[in-house]
Design a protein around this motif. Sequence first.
Motif, PDB file in Angstrom:
ATOM      1  N   GLN A 119       0.745  -1.305  -0.026  1.00 28.30           N
ATOM      2  CA  GLN A 119       0.027   0.109  -0.009  1.00 28.30           C
ATOM      3  C   GLN A 119       0.887   1.352   0.145  1.00 28.30           C
ATOM      4  OE1 GLN A 119      -2.330   1.029   3.422  1.00 28.30           O
ATOM      5  NE2 GLN A 119      -4.027   1.654   2.217  1.00 28.30           N
ATOM      6  N   GLN A 120       1.845   1.038   0.721  1.00 29.27           N
ATOM      7  CA  GLN A 120       2.862   2.372   0.759  1.00 29.27           C
ATOM      8  C   GLN A 120       3.567   2.779  -0.500  1.00 29.27           C
ATOM      9  OE1 GLN A 120       5.428   1.464   4.165  1.00 29.27           O
ATOM     10  NE2 GLN A 120       4.374   2.704   5.552  1.00 29.27           N
ATOM     11  N   GLU A 121       4.125   1.254  -1.343  1.00 29.17           N
ATOM     12  CA  GLU A 121       4.435   1.647  -2.686  1.00 29.17           C
ATOM     13  C   GLU A 121       3.481   2.108  -3.550  1.00 29.17           C
ATOM     14  OE1 GLU A 121       6.921  -1.244  -5.612  1.00 29.17           O
ATOM     15  OE2 GLU A 121       6.411  -1.898  -3.718  1.00 29.17           O
ATOM     16  N   ILE A 122       2.248   1.724  -3.553  1.00 28.06           N
ATOM     17  CA  ILE A 122       1.229   2.062  -4.419  1.00 28.06           C
ATOM     18  C   ILE A 122       0.949   3.545  -4.134  1.00 28.06           C
ATOM     19  CG2 ILE A 122      -1.086   1.876  -5.461  1.00 28.06           C
ATOM     20  CD1 ILE A 122       0.680  -0.437  -6.232  1.00 28.06           C
ATOM     21  N   SER A 123       0.844   4.053  -2.889  1.00 24.00           N
ATOM     22  CA  SER A 123       0.626   5.532  -2.514  1.00 24.00           C
ATOM     23  C   SER A 123       1.722   6.359  -2.982  1.00 24.00           C
ATOM     24  CB  SER A 123       0.385   5.567  -1.198  1.00 24.00           C
ATOM     25  OG  SER A 123      -0.755   5.038  -0.698  1.00 24.00           O
ATOM     26  N   GLY A 124       2.956   5.981  -2.926  1.00 23.60           N
ATOM     27  CA  GLY A 124       4.083   6.744  -3.292  1.00 23.60           C
ATOM     28  C   GLY A 124       3.935   6.810  -4.823  1.00 23.60           C
ATOM     29  N   GLU A 125       3.755   5.703  -5.567  1.00 17.18           N
ATOM     30  CA  GLU A 125       3.398   5.721  -7.078  1.00 17.18           C
ATOM     31  C   GLU A 125       2.589   6.704  -7.715  1.00 17.18           C
ATOM     32  OE1 GLU A 125       5.226   4.929 -10.529  1.00 17.18           O
ATOM     33  OE2 GLU A 125       5.982   3.840  -8.503  1.00 17.18           O
ATOM     34  N   GLN A 126       1.435   6.627  -6.770  1.00 18.01           N
ATOM     35  CA  GLN A 126       0.252   7.678  -7.295  1.00 18.01           C
ATOM     36  C   GLN A 126       0.615   9.132  -6.821  1.00 18.01           C
ATOM     37  OE1 GLN A 126      -2.705   5.469  -4.484  1.00 18.01           O
ATOM     38  NE2 GLN A 126      -4.041   5.377  -6.275  1.00 18.01           N
ATOM     39  N   ALA A 127       1.348   9.282  -5.726  1.00 19.35           N
ATOM     40  CA  ALA A 127       1.692  10.812  -5.769  1.00 19.35           C
ATOM     41  C   ALA A 127       2.891  11.096  -6.617  1.00 19.35           C
ATOM     42  CB  ALA A 127       2.570  10.559  -4.270  1.00 19.35           C
ATOM     43  N   SER A 128       3.584  10.250  -7.074  1.00 20.71           N
ATOM     44  CA  SER A 128       4.619  10.587  -8.079  1.00 20.71           C
ATOM     45  C   SER A 128       3.856  10.863  -9.440  1.00 20.71           C
ATOM     46  CB  SER A 128       5.532   9.545  -8.459  1.00 20.71           C
ATOM     47  OG  SER A 128       6.389   9.685  -7.433  1.00 20.71           O
ATOM     48  N   LEU A 129       2.753  10.036  -9.735  1.00 20.87           N
ATOM     49  CA  LEU A 129       2.201  10.113 -10.989  1.00 20.87           C
ATOM     50  C   LEU A 129       1.212  11.288 -10.967  1.00 20.87           C
ATOM     51  CD1 LEU A 129       0.170   7.479 -12.960  1.00 20.87           C
ATOM     52  CD2 LEU A 129      -1.070   9.471 -12.172  1.00 20.87           C
ATOM     53  N   TYR A 130       0.785  11.753  -9.880  1.00 22.29           N
ATOM     54  CA  TYR A 130       0.013  13.182  -9.792  1.00 22.29           C
ATOM     55  C   TYR A 130       0.962  14.316 -10.036  1.00 22.29           C
ATOM     56  CZ  TYR A 130      -3.847  10.409  -7.275  1.00 22.29           C
ATOM     57  OH  TYR A 130      -4.764   9.381  -7.055  1.00 22.29           O
ATOM     58  N   GLN A 131       2.136  14.379  -9.514  1.00 19.28           N
ATOM     59  CA  GLN A 131       3.119  15.212  -9.801  1.00 19.28           C
ATOM     60  C   GLN A 131       3.401  15.395 -11.251  1.00 19.28           C
ATOM     61  OE1 GLN A 131       6.517  14.499  -7.286  1.00 19.28           O
ATOM     62  NE2 GLN A 131       5.376  15.805  -5.548  1.00 19.28           N
ATOM     63  N   ALA A 132       3.566  14.467 -11.956  1.00 17.02           N
ATOM     64  CA  ALA A 132       3.969  14.136 -13.411  1.00 17.02           C
ATOM     65  C   ALA A 132       2.550  14.837 -14.196  1.00 17.02           C
ATOM     66  CB  ALA A 132       4.290  12.737 -13.796  1.00 17.02           C
ATOM     67  N   LEU A 133       1.223  14.519 -13.863  1.00 20.27           N
ATOM     68  CA  LEU A 133       0.123  14.753 -14.344  1.00 20.27           C
ATOM     69  C   LEU A 133      -0.182  16.235 -14.118  1.00 20.27           C
ATOM     70  CD1 LEU A 133      -2.430  13.756 -15.873  1.00 20.27           C
ATOM     71  CD2 LEU A 133      -3.253  12.832 -13.698  1.00 20.27           C
ATOM     72  N   SER A 134       0.083  16.848 -13.061  1.00 17.25           N
ATOM     73  CA  SER A 134       0.232  18.167 -12.824  1.00 17.25           C
ATOM     74  C   SER A 134       1.101  19.074 -13.825  1.00 17.25           C
ATOM     75  CB  SER A 134       0.357  18.518 -11.395  1.00 17.25           C
ATOM     76  OG  SER A 134       0.341  20.017 -11.268  1.00 17.25           O
ATOM     77  N   GLN A 135       1.993  18.559 -13.824  1.00 15.15           N
ATOM     78  CA  GLN A 135       3.135  19.188 -14.768  1.00 15.15           C
ATOM     79  C   GLN A 135       2.688  18.928 -16.243  1.00 15.15           C
ATOM     80  OE1 GLN A 135       7.137  17.666 -14.227  1.00 15.15           O
ATOM     81  NE2 GLN A 135       8.069  19.198 -15.879  1.00 15.15           N
ATOM     82  N   SER A 160      -7.474   0.298  -4.711  1.00 14.00           N
ATOM     83  CA  SER A 160      -8.748  -0.185  -4.122  1.00 14.00           C
ATOM     84  C   SER A 160      -8.974  -1.428  -3.722  1.00 14.00           C
ATOM     85  CB  SER A 160     -10.108   0.029  -5.271  1.00 14.00           C
ATOM     86  OG  SER A 160     -10.121   1.386  -5.495  1.00 14.00           O
ATOM     87  N   GLU A 161      -8.213  -2.558  -4.601  1.00 13.40           N
ATOM     88  CA  GLU A 161      -8.249  -3.739  -4.298  1.00 13.40           C
ATOM     89  C   GLU A 161      -7.211  -4.032  -3.060  1.00 13.40           C
ATOM     90  OE1 GLU A 161      -6.673  -5.896  -7.683  1.00 13.40           O
ATOM     91  OE2 GLU A 161      -8.440  -5.169  -8.932  1.00 13.40           O
ATOM     92  N   LEU A 162      -6.359  -3.413  -2.734  1.00 13.43           N
ATOM     93  CA  LEU A 162      -5.531  -3.194  -1.416  1.00 13.43           C
ATOM     94  C   LEU A 162      -6.152  -2.873  -0.443  1.00 13.43           C
ATOM     95  CD1 LEU A 162      -1.966  -2.210  -2.396  1.00 13.43           C
ATOM     96  CD2 LEU A 162      -2.507  -3.799  -0.924  1.00 13.43           C
ATOM     97  N   ALA A 163      -6.899  -1.569  -0.561  1.00 14.07           N
ATOM     98  CA  ALA A 163      -7.950  -1.223   0.556  1.00 14.07           C
ATOM     99  C   ALA A 163      -8.668  -2.334   1.101  1.00 14.07           C
ATOM    100  CB  ALA A 163      -8.527  -0.004   0.043  1.00 14.07           C
ATOM    101  N   ALA A 164      -9.459  -3.096   0.053  1.00 10.86           N
ATOM    102  CA  ALA A 164     -10.380  -3.957   0.133  1.00 10.86           C
ATOM    103  C   ALA A 164      -9.724  -5.150   1.192  1.00 10.86           C
ATOM    104  CB  ALA A 164     -11.141  -4.564  -0.768  1.00 10.86           C
TER     105      ALA A 164
END
Length: 166
Positions: A119-135, A160-164
């Motif tokens: 979950q931590q790895e996926i969250s970190g990947e999402q944060a990086s993706l959001y930064q790239a998307l913003s740019q 979502s699957e992880l959260a479940a």
Amino acid sequence: MSQYFTLFQIEPVFDLDEARLEQAYRDFSARFHPDKFASASSFEQKQAVMMSATINEAYRVLKNPIDRAAHLLQMQGIDADAPEHTQFSTEFLTQQMEWREALMEAQFEQDQAALNRLQQEISGEQASLYQALSQALRQHDWQQAAQLVRQGRFLNKIGSELAAAL
């Protein structure tokens, strides 16, 4: 799809003011709540229900970063989720398979620590993706932004699957 930023009177940007979105949502929800139109005409009641549904959908879209980015792209005439956009890099697909395997293994073994690490790895990947998307959106690199939206959909799904599983 209507222009949800206009509905909430918010600047159409990826990095929006979430507190302002929340406040606008609460204000509009209260103003157009169907219960406030209980004694109104049938037409006005239907209008209130339709407006309430639109407000809820606009909020859902703008609250979710990937949906918000897809909406911004839609405003540019780009459907990031169109079926013809299904190509991903080998690295991305390999990473997805590795995460899925790790998730299945952790679930099978009921390994809470492994699920938390994933979950931590996926969250970190999402944060990086959001930064790239913003740019990409700030630079009007629509094709890159569309590719990132598609990747973000995958990340959201495994998240979502992880959260479940947790």
